[in-house]
Every structure is written in C-alpha cells, then in structure tokens.
Design an enzyme around this catalytic site. Sequence first.
Site: not given
Ligand SMILES: Cc1cc2nc3c(=O)[nH]c(=O)nc-3n(C[C@H](O)[C@H](O)[C@H](O)COP(=O)(O)OP(=O)(O)OC[C@H]3O[C@@H](n4cnc5c(N)ncnc54)[C@H](O)[C@@H]3O)c2cc1C
Length: 380
Positions: A364, A337, A130, A340, A126, A133, A128
């Site tokens: 990750e 693709q 809101p 089909g 745990a 991330g 991440s």
């Molecule tokens: C299916 C799934 C399982 C998960 N499981 C876990 C878990 O078990 N434990 C846990 O702690 N978390 C987990 N996560 C969370 C995951 O690690 C985060 O979703 C991820 O780190 C991205 O954070 P965010 O969703 O807040 O996106 P944001 O941080 O808002 O980022 C959105 C996008 O912005 C871009 N971005 C971000 N930073 C940069 C940068 N420095 N430079 C350029 N572009 C950037 C990337 O394209 C990124 O995808 C999970 C997520 C998913 C979807």
Amino acid sequence: MADRSFLSWPFFEDRHRDHAERLEAWCAQNLPVAHDDVDQACRQIVAALGRDGWLQPTAIDPAAPGPLDVRTLCLTRETLARHDGLADFAFAMQGLGTGAISLFGTPQQREWLEKTRRGAAISAFALSEPRSGSDVANMDMSATRDGDDYVLSGEKTWISNGGIADVYTVFARTGEAPGAKGISCFVVPADTPGLAIAERIEVVAPHPLARLSFNDVRVPASAMIGKPGDGFRIAMSVLDVFRSTVGAAALGFARRALDESLARAGGRELFGAPLFDLQMVQGHLADMALDIDAAALLVYRAAWTKDSGAPRVTREAAMAKLYATDRAQEVIDKAVQLHGGDGVRRGHIVESLYREIRALRIYEGASDVQKIIIARQIAT
Ligand SMILES: Cc1cc2nc3c(=O)[nH]c(=O)nc-3n(C[C@H](O)[C@H](O)[C@H](O)COP(=O)(O)OP(=O)(O)OC[C@H]3O[C@@H](n4cnc5c(N)ncnc54)[C@H](O)[C@@H]3O)c2cc1C
C-alpha cells in the site's frame, strides 16, 4: 494487558470504546488460530469473524449505504493484530478487496458486500503487476471493449488472498488516455473462465498470496466500477481510507511487542535483580512507549479526520502509515533484543512479530513513496 488509555482520547465515541472492549473479549476467546495451513486458517478466521458480526464495518451496508467508519476499522485492526497477525490480515482484506465496491459500486455490484460482510465470500484487491508496483500508473494489463463485454488480459502479482478469494477488484488499462487516466476498475468473480493462479508466493510471514494470470477473461460491461478511466482515482480513494488502517495494524504489533517486553523485563532475573531494574532497559521501554503513543496519535488523527467528513486525508494517512510502520519495526526490534536468544527462537511471539511487521513498510505504498506523498502535500 495492553495500554487501553488511548480509548479515552477525544477521537473516539462511546460506540468505539464499546466495540474495542467487546472485540478484545472475543479475541481472548477465539485467537490465535493455528497457522499451519494459512489458506485454511484464513477461511476459518473469515467465517468466525463473519459469524459474530465483526466483518460488518469492512464494507458499507448495501441496504443503507453510508461512509465507512475508519476509526472502527483502525481499532479492529489494532486489536486483531495484537492477538493474531493472520486475523488482522483476513479482516483487512475483506475491506480492501471490496473498498472500490463500497465507495463506487452499483446496487448490483454491492450484492457482493452482503456476502463479504458476513464471511460468506472472501475478497481481494488486484492492483500490482510485475512491472508496476510502486509505479501503478504504468500498468500493462489491458481491458478491451468487445460488444457488451470487456476482455481482460495480463498479469497481477502480490495479490493477497490470491488463491482463496471468491471475488477480485481488478484494475486494468482501458486506454482513454495515457498513464493514470487510462485505467478502469472491474469486479471479477474468481471462477470467471481464463482467470488462473499462476503462482503461489511465499513470504516471511505466510499468508495467502499469488500471481494471477488473466487469459482473455470476459466480463460484462456492467462489471466496471465507476466510469471508463476512473480506475486510478478509485484505487487512490480506496487507499485513502485503508492506508491509515495499515498504521493501525502496525500499532497492534508494536503494542504486543511492548507488552511482551514488559512481562519479560519484570520476570527475568539478571545480575541479581529483575531485568527491568537496569536503567538502559528502562530507556528502551520508554522509547517503545513513546513511539507507540506518537504512532497512535497519528493513526487516530487520520481516522478521525476522515470520519469527520474530509473528502481526502492523503497527508494524514501517509503520515500515519509511514510513522506507525517504521516505528513499529523499531519497537519490535527492541523487543527481540530484550528477549535475548528467545527473541529469535522460531515460534516465539516476538520472532513472529519481527516477521509480520516487515511487509507493512512495503505494501500500500512503500515508506519511501509515503515520504514523496507527504512532501507533495505540504508543498501545495
Ligand atoms: C505481503 C505483500 C502483500 C501485498 N498485497 C497486495 C495486494 O493485495 N494487492 C496488490 O495490488 N498489491 C499487493 N502487494 C504489492 C505491493 O503493493 C507492492 O509490493 C508495492 O507497491 C511495491 O511494489 P514492488 O514490489 O513492485 O516494488 P518496486 O516498485 O520495485 O519498489 C521497490 C522499492 O523501491 C523504492 N521506491 C519505489 N518507488 C520509489 C520512489 N518513488 N522514490 C523512492 N523510492 C522508491 C521503495 O523502497 C520500494 O520498496 C503486496 C505486497 C506484499 C509484499
């Protein structure tokens, strides 16, 4: 039958080859499982993997602690992913969820490993939140010292196994310094008062996933892994081990997509001949095979480097994760693709691979973040 020639690469020892062959036979007998109820399916998979000994590599043996074998972790994830994405997920989370305990836990904390390695307890990681991330060091969740305890308050989101886990490794701000240096890590049993599932989250490839709320969750100071302020370093060390394994899972999905495409191209007649005879189709298949071999080289290079004693493999693991997940997306798209209409038919294997691969390029550390990590590593 998937290409097995990579097993003769010098990255592996005989015990790895033996592990891969035995696991392949186990998968053929036991997978896939029905995914109608993902919570139930994950519990069933963890129990079966634990019963037959396949979860042993997910954590160190508390009775004889040693390094985690990253090649075995990667081979296992690749093999499971090729057979059933949910089985790969269930295996991976037993490792990620306990990684901090394996690497830095006290003997008392390591008692959890005896349970998670035999499938008697399910674990979760745990980190991440809101608001944080990708920007992990900006986390809000607090852990405040109160006598012999810490009191945790805040939210975690996107937590895999949220809702079915028995134990969470939780990162929270203890405030020794601003940013990354003020975070600590705790072992929190799921039944601790104040810890609740605030929301179950549904995603394109369903698996247990939740937002957790921590409402004055009280844990003893002995639940802290490492020292106050070590949390960010611990999280990065865990990801350093497990990031290459995300690439390995992507590799498993991509190999399955190629296998399905070869079978389809050989079996489907178009314009009076097998689909395979069309040169543009051969070009796609060749590109897929090339992407897979290049990804495998990067994944197993990272795993071998870690197993050979490198303290950190930040650059290698980031390259493996970035390349293998991005290329697997391409490989699977080509497979869709080549199939089909069947490629987008709900329930078809390539349709499910198309959904399974997407999140691996986000969690990750998103692909964009891996590029930044690589750039910083090559500049130092
Ligand atoms: C299916 C799934 C399982 C998960 N499981 C876990 C878990 O078990 N434990 C846990 O702690 N978390 C987990 N996560 C969370 C995951 O690690 C985060 O979703 C991820 O780190 C991205 O954070 P965010 O969703 O807040 O996106 P944001 O941080 O808002 O980022 C959105 C996008 O912005 C871009 N971005 C971000 N930073 C940069 C940068 N420095 N430079 C350029 N572009 C950037 C990337 O394209 C990124 O995808 C999970 C997520 C998913 C979807």
